[in-house]
Write a protein that holds these residues in place. Structure first.
Motif, PDB file in Angstrom:
ATOM      1  N   LYS A  74     -11.089  -3.460  -1.669  1.00  0.00           N
ATOM      2  CA  LYS A  74     -10.589  -2.805  -2.886  1.00  0.00           C
ATOM      3  C   LYS A  74      -9.367  -1.949  -2.555  1.00  0.00           C
ATOM      4  CE  LYS A  74     -12.248   0.272  -6.610  1.00  0.00           C
ATOM      5  NZ  LYS A  74     -11.117   1.167  -6.685  1.00  0.00           N
ATOM      6  N   ARG A  75      -9.452  -1.210  -1.484  1.00  0.00           N
ATOM      7  CA  ARG A  75      -8.347  -0.359  -1.030  1.00  0.00           C
ATOM      8  C   ARG A  75      -7.113  -1.207  -0.742  1.00  0.00           C
ATOM      9  NH1 ARG A  75      -8.503   4.185   3.174  1.00  0.00           N
ATOM     10  NH2 ARG A  75      -6.766   3.790   4.553  1.00  0.00           N
ATOM     11  N   THR A  76      -7.306  -2.316  -0.011  1.00  0.00           N
ATOM     12  CA  THR A  76      -6.201  -3.222   0.302  1.00  0.00           C
ATOM     13  C   THR A  76      -5.576  -3.761  -0.981  1.00  0.00           C
ATOM     14  OG1 THR A  76      -7.117  -3.825   2.439  1.00  0.00           O
ATOM     15  CG2 THR A  76      -5.599  -5.405   1.435  1.00  0.00           C
ATOM     16  N   GLU A  77      -6.400  -4.180  -1.914  1.00  0.00           N
ATOM     17  CA  GLU A  77      -5.896  -4.722  -3.189  1.00  0.00           C
ATOM     18  C   GLU A  77      -5.057  -3.681  -3.940  1.00  0.00           C
ATOM     19  OE1 GLU A  77      -8.066  -5.872  -7.288  1.00  0.00           O
ATOM     20  OE2 GLU A  77      -8.815  -6.946  -5.525  1.00  0.00           O
ATOM     21  N   GLU A  78      -5.548  -2.456  -4.021  1.00  0.00           N
ATOM     22  CA  GLU A  78      -4.814  -1.402  -4.739  1.00  0.00           C
ATOM     23  C   GLU A  78      -3.496  -1.064  -4.039  1.00  0.00           C
ATOM     24  OE1 GLU A  78      -7.252   1.976  -5.766  1.00  0.00           O
ATOM     25  OE2 GLU A  78      -8.834   0.673  -6.542  1.00  0.00           O
ATOM     26  N   LEU A  79      -3.512  -1.028  -2.716  1.00  0.00           N
ATOM     27  CA  LEU A  79      -2.269  -0.753  -1.983  1.00  0.00           C
ATOM     28  C   LEU A  79      -1.289  -1.913  -2.128  1.00  0.00           C
ATOM     29  CD1 LEU A  79      -3.832   0.903   1.175  1.00  0.00           C
ATOM     30  CD2 LEU A  79      -2.440   2.056  -0.562  1.00  0.00           C
ATOM     31  N   GLU A  80      -1.786  -3.143  -2.111  1.00  0.00           N
ATOM     32  CA  GLU A  80      -0.908  -4.299  -2.282  1.00  0.00           C
ATOM     33  C   GLU A  80      -0.289  -4.329  -3.678  1.00  0.00           C
ATOM     34  OE1 GLU A  80      -3.456  -7.546  -1.087  1.00  0.00           O
ATOM     35  OE2 GLU A  80      -2.729  -7.429   0.997  1.00  0.00           O
ATOM     36  N   GLN A  81      -0.969  -3.773  -4.671  1.00  0.00           N
ATOM     37  CA  GLN A  81      -0.406  -3.687  -6.022  1.00  0.00           C
ATOM     38  C   GLN A  81       0.817  -2.770  -6.051  1.00  0.00           C
ATOM     39  OE1 GLN A  81      -3.713  -2.531  -8.496  1.00  0.00           O
ATOM     40  NE2 GLN A  81      -4.581  -4.594  -8.516  1.00  0.00           N
ATOM     41  N   GLN A  82       0.962  -1.938  -5.021  1.00  0.00           N
ATOM     42  CA  GLN A  82       2.139  -1.060  -4.883  1.00  0.00           C
ATOM     43  C   GLN A  82       3.224  -1.734  -4.041  1.00  0.00           C
ATOM     44  OE1 GLN A  82       2.427   2.021  -6.411  1.00  0.00           O
ATOM     45  NE2 GLN A  82       0.498   1.462  -7.392  1.00  0.00           N
ATOM     46  N   GLN A  83       3.112  -3.042  -3.835  1.00  0.00           N
ATOM     47  CA  GLN A  83       4.032  -3.840  -3.017  1.00  0.00           C
ATOM     48  C   GLN A  83       4.018  -3.418  -1.547  1.00  0.00           C
ATOM     49  OE1 GLN A  83       5.263  -3.077  -6.443  1.00  0.00           O
ATOM     50  NE2 GLN A  83       4.194  -5.025  -6.602  1.00  0.00           N
ATOM     51  N   LEU A  84       2.880  -2.949  -1.083  1.00  0.00           N
ATOM     52  CA  LEU A  84       2.725  -2.592   0.320  1.00  0.00           C
ATOM     53  C   LEU A  84       2.064  -3.738   1.072  1.00  0.00           C
ATOM     54  CD1 LEU A  84       1.403   1.052  -0.078  1.00  0.00           C
ATOM     55  CD2 LEU A  84       3.714   0.336   0.531  1.00  0.00           C
ATOM     56  N   THR A  85       2.424  -3.892   2.328  1.00  0.00           N
ATOM     57  CA  THR A  85       1.757  -4.825   3.225  1.00  0.00           C
ATOM     58  C   THR A  85       0.851  -4.008   4.135  1.00  0.00           C
ATOM     59  OG1 THR A  85       3.577  -6.400   3.186  1.00  0.00           O
ATOM     60  CG2 THR A  85       2.103  -6.499   5.085  1.00  0.00           C
TER      61      THR A  85
END
Length: 126
Positions: free
Chosen positions: A82-93
């Motif tokens: 979930k954390r990875t998904e939310e961070l990826e929504q911010q265009q983060l790798t």
């Protein structure tokens, strides 16, 4: 390209400070390679609050989060996903390394980061 500001929960500042003061050996070792723009001139921050999380390392210039797994658990959990998904929504790798990888194979950890940085720069320069 202007830097994107990622909001964070201000209540996490104290937790981030505590995590910085109680770093794992792997976090300390990687920080020795990343601090003070030593790694290819990029500005990394450690134990950085982003959204409702504290990430191990963050570089805004590369839209990159580095996580060292092993502080609390060895396997990836639903909460991690979930954390990875939310961070990826911010265009983060998000790049993940284990505590053991950082401790025993720093050459390849840094090589992975170099390859990511090269690819990122090629992408934004196209």
């Amino acid at each position: 390209m202007p830097r994107k500001i990622i909001p964070y929960n201000p209540k996490l500042k104290e937790l981030a400070r505590n995590l910085r003061n109680n770093s794992t050996p792997g976090e300390i070792r990687l920080w020795q390679e990343l601090k003070a723009k030593q790694f290819l001139g990029y500005d990394f921050h450690r134990q950085k609050p982003l959204l409702n999380y504290v990430v191990d390392f963050y570089c805004a210039e590369l839209n990159l989060v580095i996580e060292i797994d092993g502080r609390y658990h060895e396997e990836i959990t639903d909460k991690d996903l979930k954390r990875t998904e939310e961070l990826e929504q911010q265009q983060l790798t998000i790049l993940r390394f284990t505590e053991q990888e950082v401790q025993t194979d720093m050459f390849n950890v840094l090589r992975t980061l170099e390859i990511y940085a090269d690819g990122f720069n090629n992408k934004i320069n196209d």
